[in-house]
Structure formats: structure tokens, C-alpha cells
Design a protein around this motif. Structure first.
Motif, mmCIF file in Angstrom:
data_model
loop_
_atom_site.group_PDB
_atom_site.id
_atom_site.type_symbol
_atom_site.label_atom_id
_atom_site.label_comp_id
_atom_site.label_asym_id
_atom_site.label_seq_id
_atom_site.Cartn_x
_atom_site.Cartn_y
_atom_site.Cartn_z
ATOM 1 N N VAL A 82 0.321 -1.205 0.328
ATOM 2 C CA VAL A 82 -0.319 -0.024 0.255
ATOM 3 C C VAL A 82 0.523 0.906 -0.164
ATOM 4 N N LEU A 83 1.945 1.389 0.557
ATOM 5 C CA LEU A 83 2.691 2.815 1.224
ATOM 6 C C LEU A 83 3.260 2.823 -0.619
ATOM 7 N N PRO A 84 4.197 2.359 -1.106
ATOM 8 C CA PRO A 84 4.494 2.454 -2.114
ATOM 9 C C PRO A 84 3.352 4.108 -2.575
ATOM 10 N N ALA A 85 2.528 2.928 -3.467
ATOM 11 C CA ALA A 85 1.572 4.421 -3.775
ATOM 12 C C ALA A 85 1.310 5.625 -2.779
ATOM 13 N N ALA A 86 1.597 5.348 -1.871
ATOM 14 C CA ALA A 86 0.731 6.834 -1.204
ATOM 15 C C ALA A 86 2.246 7.563 -1.017
ATOM 16 N N ALA A 87 2.957 7.090 -0.991
ATOM 17 C CA ALA A 87 5.024 7.881 -1.317
ATOM 18 C C ALA A 87 4.827 8.680 -2.954
ATOM 19 N N GLY A 88 3.834 8.096 -3.457
ATOM 20 C CA GLY A 88 3.773 8.378 -5.014
ATOM 21 C C GLY A 88 5.107 9.365 -5.656
ATOM 22 N N ASP A 89 5.232 10.220 -6.142
ATOM 23 C CA ASP A 89 6.668 10.522 -6.539
ATOM 24 C C ASP A 89 7.363 11.288 -6.136
ATOM 25 N N GLY A 90 6.869 12.201 -4.800
ATOM 26 C CA GLY A 90 7.388 13.277 -4.397
ATOM 27 C C GLY A 90 8.888 12.669 -3.043
ATOM 28 N N LEU A 91 8.716 14.091 -2.275
ATOM 29 C CA LEU A 91 9.729 13.852 -1.069
ATOM 30 C C LEU A 91 9.178 12.496 0.351
ATOM 31 N N VAL A 92 10.000 12.045 0.885
ATOM 32 C CA VAL A 92 9.299 11.072 1.662
ATOM 33 C C VAL A 92 10.152 11.974 3.082
ATOM 34 N N LEU A 93 9.261 12.268 4.130
ATOM 35 C CA LEU A 93 10.260 12.422 5.090
ATOM 36 C C LEU A 93 9.953 11.469 6.294
ATOM 37 N N ASP A 94 10.132 11.434 6.503
ATOM 38 C CA ASP A 94 10.142 9.750 7.777
ATOM 39 C C ASP A 94 10.920 10.526 9.440
ATOM 40 N N LEU A 95 10.095 10.766 9.595
ATOM 41 C CA LEU A 95 10.381 11.384 11.364
ATOM 42 C C LEU A 95 10.105 9.693 12.621
ATOM 43 N N ARG A 96 9.986 8.666 11.957
ATOM 44 C CA ARG A 96 9.208 7.428 12.637
ATOM 45 C C ARG A 96 10.521 7.211 14.199
ATOM 46 N N SER A 97 10.506 6.803 14.691
ATOM 47 C CA SER A 97 11.111 5.591 15.576
ATOM 48 C C SER A 97 11.229 4.868 15.449
ATOM 49 N N SER A 98 12.601 4.002 15.938
ATOM 50 C CA SER A 98 13.236 3.175 15.127
ATOM 51 C C SER A 98 11.701 0.972 15.373
ATOM 52 N N ALA A 99 11.080 1.657 15.736
ATOM 53 C CA ALA A 99 9.899 0.620 16.154
ATOM 54 C C ALA A 99 9.126 0.742 15.222
#
Length: 263
Positions: free
Chosen positions: A156-173
Motif C-alpha cells: 500500500v505505501l509505495p502508492a501513498a508515497a507517490g513520486d515526491g519527497l518522503v520525510l521519515d520521522l518515525r522511531s525505530s519500532a
């Protein structure tokens, strides 16, 4: 721009309102997986007092948080509110969704994605009840949730990411549930917050800084298309940023945001 956020352990009570409608949540490709986690979590928490002790152990809850077990048991009928109102804590206090202007709220609705052990990932406008189930939980039937979510997330997530920037602020878990790969990884930026004088990673202030940073981007209407553009946008907003581009294709950028004071 897609911004990946962790949830908060503590959550606001939604008060009164209509219950959850699972099919109404964003990313409908996750519905079946959400239904399975929800069913097992409710079953785990709906037993007798002895069963509740088992539920607390599985969920990693202290005796003082016994009420969270009862809360989980009633998730099917509990009132639901937008996720942006449910999640609290340092990052969300600094982000201040409720106090954004109308344009920034629209940007938040379209760009923020909150990861969750129960829901997989939700938009801040998705209506959910208050719950307690971290990504580090291992449910008796489904196993470790971080591993459980990897397959549906990868679909699911690759389509949600589209073709732009992905800013990943998640913790490791929460990062364990989905790792951007291929060309998506190449336009992904992860962020650390460092105390400038010592170059040490900060903890509490890390969350506050990330919340303020996202708020700054939303308020300014910044729309960087890639990690290099994000670095430029953050510097224009007054942040001190050091960036490390990946050494090879298919790897994320690493950004260090430097802060002088920890408070």
C-alpha cells in the motif's frame, strides 16, 4: 510530500461521538489487516480479571494502566475522533495541529501519515478511538506487529508515497513496519536531532524539534520535491541542517538537525 510520524503512547479521550467505521479509514488496502489486529486485540482484552493480567503483560502495561485494557476491550463501540485529536505527547504538542491556519490544516491532512500498531497507518483526519497497542507488541495469534504489518504496508505505501519527497520521522519500532525501497528510498530523508555542542542525539527535545519542524513546513507552505529541496527549505526556515546523500541508489538521505539548547 509525505511525512511519516510515530504515534504517541498517551492518547486523548475522544469523549462522545460515533464509533469507528473501519472501512472509512484512509489506505483501504490495509482494512483486512486492521480488522485482524483489532479483533485479536479486543478478544485479548475482553476476558476476566485473570485474562486482563495476561493482556497487560502482552501490551507491556503497568498495574496503573489497567484501565487501558478495558479501553481496548470496548474499541468496537467507543467514540472516535480525528487521529490528529487523539494523538498527544511532545511531538504533537509541538506540531499543534489544532492551531494551524486553514491552509496548513489542508496540507497536514494530505501529507501526514501516523504509523500505528493497531491501524498500520492513518491520516490525521481519520476517525479512530483512543487505544493502547504499540508496534512493539507481540499478539498471541498474529505475532510481532512490526513484522505483521510489513506485507500489507509494502503493498500500500509505495502508492501513498507517490513520486515526491518522503520525510521519515518515525522511531525505530515503527520504521520496522515499512522501509522505503528502490526509487522511493532515494527520495526519502530520515532525521536525527543532535545537540550541537556535544553532537549527541537528544531524546525529549528530539520529538519537540520534529514537531516544530513539521509545523514550520506546513505553515510556510513549503513543498520540497526531494531531500535536497527539503534541506534548502529547512535552512530557509532557520534550521541548522547537515545532510548526507546516500552513497548508492536505493538508500535514504540522512539529515542531522542541530540544536543549541535542550529544553
Amino acid at each position: 510530500m509525505l511525512v511519516l510520524l510515530p504515534p504517541s503512547e498517551g492518547k486523548a479521550s475522544p469523549g462522545e461521538g460515533a464509533p469507528l467505521e473501519l472501512e472509512s479509514l484512509s489506505l483501504p488496502g490495509l482494512t483486512a489487516a486492521r480488522r485482524a489486529v483489532l479483533a485479536e486485540l479486543v478478544e485479548l482484552c475482553a476476558g476476566d480479571p485473570g485474562q486482563n493480567d495476561k493482556a497487560r503483560e502482552v501490551l507491556g502495561l503497568s498495574e496503573g494502566l489497567r484501565g487501558e485494557v478495558a479501553k481496548n476491550a470496548g474499541l468496537h463501540t467507543a467514540a472516535a475522533r480525528p487521529a490528529g485529536e487523539i494523538y498527544t505527547g511532545v511531538l504533537y504538542d509541538a506540531l499543534g495541529l489544532a492551531t494551524l491556519d486553514a491552509a496548513a490544516k489542508r496540507r497536514a491532512a494530505g501529507s501526514l501519515l501516523v504509523f500505528s500498531g493497531l491501524w498500520g497507518a492513518v491520516r490525521v483526519t481519520d476517525r479512530i478511538p483512543s487505544y493502547r497497542c504499540s508496534m512493539g507488541v507481540r499478539l498471541p495469534g498474529l505475532g510481532a506487529l512490526g513484522a505483521y504489518w510489513r506485507t500489507p504496508m509494502a503493498e500500500v505505501l509505495p502508492a501513498a508515497a507517490g513520486d515526491g519527497l518522503v520525510l521519515d520521522l518515525r522511531s525505530s519500532a515503527y520504521a520496522a513496519a515499512w522501509k522505503p525501497k528502490g526509487e522511493v528510498a532515494g527520495r526519502t530523508a530520515t532525521v536525527r536531532v543532535l545537540h550541537a555542542p556535544t553532537r549527541k542525539v537528544v531524546s525529549h527535545f528530539n520529538k519537540a524539534t520534529k514537531g516544530r519542524m513539521v509545523r514550520s513546513l506546513l505553515t510556510a507552505g513549503a513543498a520540497p520535491k526531494d531531500p535536497a529541496g527539503l534541506v534548502e527549505a529547512l535552512r530557509e526556515l532557520g534550521y541548522v541542517v547537515e545532510a548526507q546523500a546516500p552513497g548508492k541508489a536505493g538508500k535514504a538521505w540522512s539529515l542531522d538537525v542541530l540544536v543549541e539548547e535542550i529544553h
